[in-house]
Design a protein around this motif. Structure first.
Motif, PDB file in Angstrom:
ATOM      1  N   ALA A   1       0.835  -1.204   0.000  1.00 22.71           N
ATOM      2  CA  ALA A   1       0.000   0.000   0.000  1.00 22.71           C
ATOM      3  C   ALA A   1       0.869   1.254   0.000  1.00 22.71           C
ATOM      4  O   ALA A   1       0.578   2.225  -0.716  1.00 22.71           O
ATOM      5  CB  ALA A   1      -0.938  -0.014   1.206  1.00 22.71           C
ATOM      6  N   THR A   2       1.952   1.247   0.777  1.00 20.67           N
ATOM      7  CA  THR A   2       2.865   2.391   0.824  1.00 20.67           C
ATOM      8  C   THR A   2       3.521   2.602  -0.537  1.00 20.67           C
ATOM      9  O   THR A   2       3.604   3.737  -1.024  1.00 20.67           O
ATOM     10  CB  THR A   2       3.938   2.171   1.910  1.00 20.67           C
ATOM     11  OG1 THR A   2       3.287   1.999   3.166  1.00 20.67           O
ATOM     12  CG2 THR A   2       4.905   3.333   1.985  1.00 20.67           C
ATOM     13  N   GLU A   3       3.975   1.515  -1.148  1.00 22.24           N
ATOM     14  CA  GLU A   3       4.606   1.627  -2.463  1.00 22.24           C
ATOM     15  C   GLU A   3       3.608   2.114  -3.506  1.00 22.24           C
ATOM     16  O   GLU A   3       3.966   2.901  -4.395  1.00 22.24           O
ATOM     17  CB  GLU A   3       5.206   0.285  -2.873  1.00 22.24           C
ATOM     18  CG  GLU A   3       6.441  -0.078  -2.071  1.00 22.24           C
ATOM     19  CD  GLU A   3       6.943  -1.484  -2.354  1.00 22.24           C
ATOM     20  OE1 GLU A   3       6.363  -2.196  -3.203  1.00 22.24           O
ATOM     21  OE2 GLU A   3       7.930  -1.886  -1.718  1.00 22.24           O
ATOM     22  N   ASN A   4       2.344   1.664  -3.405  1.00 21.30           N
ATOM     23  CA  ASN A   4       1.315   2.136  -4.334  1.00 21.30           C
ATOM     24  C   ASN A   4       1.066   3.628  -4.173  1.00 21.30           C
ATOM     25  O   ASN A   4       0.923   4.351  -5.160  1.00 21.30           O
ATOM     26  CB  ASN A   4       0.011   1.356  -4.131  1.00 21.30           C
ATOM     27  CG  ASN A   4       0.075  -0.020  -4.744  1.00 21.30           C
ATOM     28  OD1 ASN A   4       0.940  -0.311  -5.551  1.00 21.30           O
ATOM     29  ND2 ASN A   4      -0.846  -0.875  -4.354  1.00 21.30           N
ATOM     30  N   GLN A   5       1.022   4.100  -2.917  1.00 25.50           N
ATOM     31  CA  GLN A   5       0.825   5.529  -2.680  1.00 25.50           C
ATOM     32  C   GLN A   5       1.994   6.329  -3.249  1.00 25.50           C
ATOM     33  O   GLN A   5       1.801   7.382  -3.858  1.00 25.50           O
ATOM     34  CB  GLN A   5       0.668   5.811  -1.189  1.00 25.50           C
ATOM     35  CG  GLN A   5      -0.648   5.338  -0.626  1.00 25.50           C
ATOM     36  CD  GLN A   5      -0.732   5.533   0.881  1.00 25.50           C
ATOM     37  OE1 GLN A   5       0.270   5.736   1.548  1.00 25.50           O
ATOM     38  NE2 GLN A   5      -1.936   5.472   1.404  1.00 25.50           N
ATOM     39  N   PHE A   6       3.202   5.816  -3.053  1.00 25.88           N
ATOM     40  CA  PHE A   6       4.392   6.480  -3.582  1.00 25.88           C
ATOM     41  C   PHE A   6       4.312   6.551  -5.105  1.00 25.88           C
ATOM     42  O   PHE A   6       4.579   7.589  -5.710  1.00 25.88           O
ATOM     43  CB  PHE A   6       5.644   5.733  -3.119  1.00 25.88           C
ATOM     44  CG  PHE A   6       6.932   6.345  -3.590  1.00 25.88           C
ATOM     45  CD1 PHE A   6       7.386   7.537  -3.059  1.00 25.88           C
ATOM     46  CD2 PHE A   6       7.694   5.713  -4.556  1.00 25.88           C
ATOM     47  CE1 PHE A   6       8.578   8.099  -3.490  1.00 25.88           C
ATOM     48  CE2 PHE A   6       8.880   6.261  -4.992  1.00 25.88           C
ATOM     49  CZ  PHE A   6       9.322   7.466  -4.463  1.00 25.88           C
ATOM     50  N   MET A   7       3.926   5.442  -5.738  1.00 29.79           N
ATOM     51  CA  MET A   7       3.834   5.399  -7.198  1.00 29.79           C
ATOM     52  C   MET A   7       2.724   6.327  -7.690  1.00 29.79           C
ATOM     53  O   MET A   7       2.886   7.018  -8.698  1.00 29.79           O
ATOM     54  CB  MET A   7       3.577   3.966  -7.673  1.00 29.79           C
ATOM     55  CG  MET A   7       3.649   3.816  -9.177  1.00 29.79           C
ATOM     56  SD  MET A   7       5.192   4.389  -9.928  1.00 29.79           S
ATOM     57  CE  MET A   7       6.349   3.254  -9.240  1.00 29.79           C
TER      58      MET A   7
END
Length: 180
Positions: free
Chosen positions: A115-121
């Motif tokens: 989820a964190t990586e998706n938000q970053f992307m």
């Protein structure tokens, strides 16, 4: 195979006591593993009892041997059942379990990281889209003849775009012809 009288799962078991055991080979394997857990628990309590107050009772030492034989029999049955099991378990999960890490905790950590990586992307995609809009505006101000290529008509603009659509649009932006 374990008899139907196998006690219910431990309090921290992912399967509730009301949940039925799966059908077929997986259900049989699960019942056998529950029987193994029960046999290991019984062996542990027998060892503790033998090493304390019940040590002097006649026949006390034979109980440990019987409990060990039960554990060995369950392990043998699980080993034989494993030959027919086609389910693959990733080595990382087995390594984590061997290192005393809870698989449920690992799953939660991986979901949170994803989820964190998706938000970053999504932030990167939004930044690129914002930069593209800023660049298009600057190009339109300096090269008015490109305005119809850079600014889509209102009918061409979708109502709402997902980050995937924005990324797709970024990849497919029209090439600007050279002024040569």
């Amino acid at each position: 195979m374990v008899s139907p009288e196998t006690p219910g799962p431990a309090p921290d078991s992912p399967r509730s006591s009301q949940s039925p055991v799966p059908e077929g080979h997986q259900g049989n394997l699960e019942l056998e593993l529950l029987g193994l857990a029960n046999a290991l628990y019984n062996l542990g309590t027998t060892v503790i009892n033998d090493s304390t107050k019940e040590r002097d009772k006649p026949g006390g030492g034979k109980q440990v041997g019987l409990r060990v034989n039960q554990v060995v029999q369950h392990l043998s049955t699980v080993d034989n059942m494993a030959l027919d099991t086609r389910t693959m378990i990733p080595m990382q999960i087995l390594t984590d379990i061997d290192n005393a890490r809870n698989p449920m905790q690992l799953t939660r950590e991986r979901l949170e990281r994803t989820a964190t990586e998706n938000q970053f992307m999504n932030g990167k995609i939004a930044a690129i889209a914002s930069y593209r809009d800023y660049l298009n505006e600057a190009l339109c101000q300096n090269f008015p003849e490109l305005e119809e290529l850079l600014r889509p008509s209102p009918s061409d603009v979708p109502m709402a775009q997902t980050p995937v659509q924005v990324a797709h649009d970024i990849e497919l932006t029209e090439t600007i012809p050279n002024g040569h």
